[in-house]
Motif scaffolding. Structure first.
Motif, PDB file in Angstrom:
ATOM      1  N   UNK A 156       0.843  -1.190   0.000  1.00 52.68           N
ATOM      2  CA  UNK A 156       0.000   0.000   0.000  1.00 52.68           C
ATOM      3  C   UNK A 156       0.881   1.244   0.000  1.00 52.68           C
ATOM      4  N   UNK A 157       0.604   2.168  -0.908  1.00 48.75           N
ATOM      5  CA  UNK A 157       1.412   3.384  -1.013  1.00 48.75           C
ATOM      6  C   UNK A 157       0.535   4.619  -0.882  1.00 48.75           C
ATOM      7  N   UNK A 158       1.059   5.644  -0.262  1.00 51.71           N
ATOM      8  CA  UNK A 158       0.347   6.912  -0.103  1.00 51.71           C
ATOM      9  C   UNK A 158       1.304   8.064  -0.379  1.00 51.71           C
ATOM     10  N   UNK A 159       0.792   9.115  -0.994  1.00 52.16           N
ATOM     11  CA  UNK A 159       1.568  10.340  -1.224  1.00 52.16           C
ATOM     12  C   UNK A 159       1.051  11.456  -0.331  1.00 52.16           C
ATOM     13  N   UNK A 160       1.945  12.277   0.154  1.00 56.64           N
ATOM     14  CA  UNK A 160       1.574  13.444   0.939  1.00 56.64           C
ATOM     15  C   UNK A 160       2.435  14.627   0.486  1.00 56.64           C
ATOM     16  N   UNK A 161       1.812  15.758   0.253  1.00 54.91           N
ATOM     17  CA  UNK A 161       2.543  16.974  -0.111  1.00 54.91           C
ATOM     18  C   UNK A 161       2.775  17.810   1.143  1.00 54.91           C
ATOM     19  N   UNK A 162       4.026  18.180   1.399  1.00 52.67           N
ATOM     20  CA  UNK A 162       4.370  19.061   2.515  1.00 52.67           C
ATOM     21  C   UNK A 162       4.591  20.473   1.977  1.00 52.67           C
ATOM     22  N   UNK A 163       3.964  21.440   2.612  1.00 45.43           N
ATOM     23  CA  UNK A 163       4.241  22.849   2.308  1.00 45.43           C
ATOM     24  C   UNK A 163       4.891  23.472   3.536  1.00 45.43           C
ATOM     25  N   UNK A 164       6.123  23.941   3.378  1.00 42.27           N
ATOM     26  CA  UNK A 164       6.879  24.485   4.494  1.00 42.27           C
ATOM     27  C   UNK A 164       6.763  26.006   4.537  1.00 42.27           C
ATOM     28  N   UNK A 165       6.800  26.555   5.743  1.00 41.84           N
ATOM     29  CA  UNK A 165       6.733  28.006   5.904  1.00 41.84           C
ATOM     30  C   UNK A 165       8.086  28.663   5.697  1.00 41.84           C
ATOM     31  N   UNK A 166       9.137  27.870   5.713  1.00 43.41           N
ATOM     32  CA  UNK A 166      10.479  28.401   5.472  1.00 43.41           C
ATOM     33  C   UNK A 166      11.232  27.449   4.553  1.00 43.41           C
TER      34      UNK A 166
END
Length: 345
Positions: A156-166
């Motif tokens: 099972x695979x999952x993708x997650x997008x991280x948005x950083x403040x810096x």
């Protein structure tokens, strides 16, 4: 005592209220259902039905509406399943498309049900908490975002997008990925957040901006370990008079999106819950009804399919449709269904 006449009048009240959403009076029953009784007789019978707890009087009208107990009785003893051949044909077409995986087939089926019933459907994917992590990959997209890919031993695979403040350096991202793979591989997803706490000192030494990456990964793992929620037909609730109040609608929307709440709800056993068949059960929460089915797959994983709406939903139609989806899932993706698909492919 429920006499045949009381049952006839009660069934007419439920049928009329499901259609109109308006309290039902004796004159309406005589005019629409051609009941061969006087208004006085019907009012007396309605009074008895109210004493039995099957119907109740509203504050704004002299008419009556079914109570939760009344709906429970109606579904258990009086409901007739409806012919949904056209909708069933559409669902059959979904499951005949061998290119679709089980998740997409269930989601498309839920879309069809919500569209044809004007209700909301909820699909809960299998909980990933017991799965074991195989690998983590963090791919930089730019200086302020990255994509994480989690893969379990079960594939099972999952993708997650991280948005950083810096801005985060590529070096920190690579180093963080290496540490997590070395330390977390083979860990059950439900235990990862706790185990990551023990990695905090290591990350703080190795990474310049460890705190940002640490919090991002913790949040991603928590979401990954929980069941995925897929909603269809949320806007249908806007057109239900029971949810005309904006605060009530907002509360309902938040509840629909809470996978943990639905998981807990699916395990409840109380007097407002009714097992209707091997494939479906009903529960009532305030003025909302939920028809649900557990869809068991070939690999013993489970999905939950739920149809959510006001108490006055068309139970016969909804139960029939949700049973049909459960039957198709068992036939195509359940034990034995896997062999059929392989032969056709």
């Amino acid at each position: 005592m429920l006499t045949p006449r009381k049952i006839e009048i009660f069934k007419a009240i439920v049928t009329e209220f499901i259609e109109s959403a308006e309290p039902v009076g004796s004159n309406t029953l005589i005019e629409k259902f051609n009941l061969p009784y006087s208004s006085a007789t019907i009012r007396n019978e309605m009074s008895d039905l109210e004493k039995l707890g099957l119907i109740e009087k509203t504050h704004t009208s002299s008419g009556r509406v079914p109570s939760t107990k009344g709906y429970h009785f109606y579904v258990e003893h009086l409901m007739e399943t409806e012919d949904n051949r056209a909708v069933e044909n559409a669902i059959t077409q979904v499951f005949s498309d061998r290119r679709l995986d089980i998740d997409e087939a269930i989601r498309q089926s839920s879309d069809i049900i919500s569209h044809m019933t004007n209700l909301t459907t909820v699909v809960l994917g299998p909980s990933a908490g017991d799965q074991v992590l195989r690998s983590v990959q963090l791919i930089p997209l730019n200086e302020l975002s990255a994509m994480a890919v989690f893969v379990t031993e079960g594939g099972h695979a999952e993708n997650r997008i991280f948005n950083f403040e810096e801005k985060i350096s590529v070096e920190d991202i690579e180093q963080c990925t290496t540490i997590l793979n070395e330390r977390l591989k083979g860990t059950q997803l439900k235990d990862i957040v706790e185990k990551m706490e023990s990695l905090r000192p290591i990350l703080s030494v190795k990474l310049h901006q460890y705190e940002v990456l640490f919090e991002a990964f913790v949040g991603a793992f928590i979401r990954f370990a929980q069941s995925e929620v897929y909603l269809s037909g949320e806007r249908n609730m806007l057109y239900q008079p029971e949810f005309a109040n904006i605060d009530k609608l907002r509360q309902l929307t938040e509840m629909l999106e809470d996978s943990q709440m639905w998981q807990e709800l699916s395990k409840r056993h109380d007097n407002l819950r009714l097992q209707k068949s091997a494939n479906s059960e009903l529960m009532w929460i305030d003025d909302m009804a939920v028809v649900s089915s557990t869809l068991r797959l070939e690999d013993d994983s489970e999905h939950q399919l739920m149809v959510v709406g006001p108490n006055r939903m068309e139970y016969g139609r909804v139960v029939s449709l949700i049973n049909y989806v459960a039957t198709m899932v068992e036939k195509v993706y359940g034990k034995g269904g896997q062999d059929e698909r392989n032969e056709e492919e």
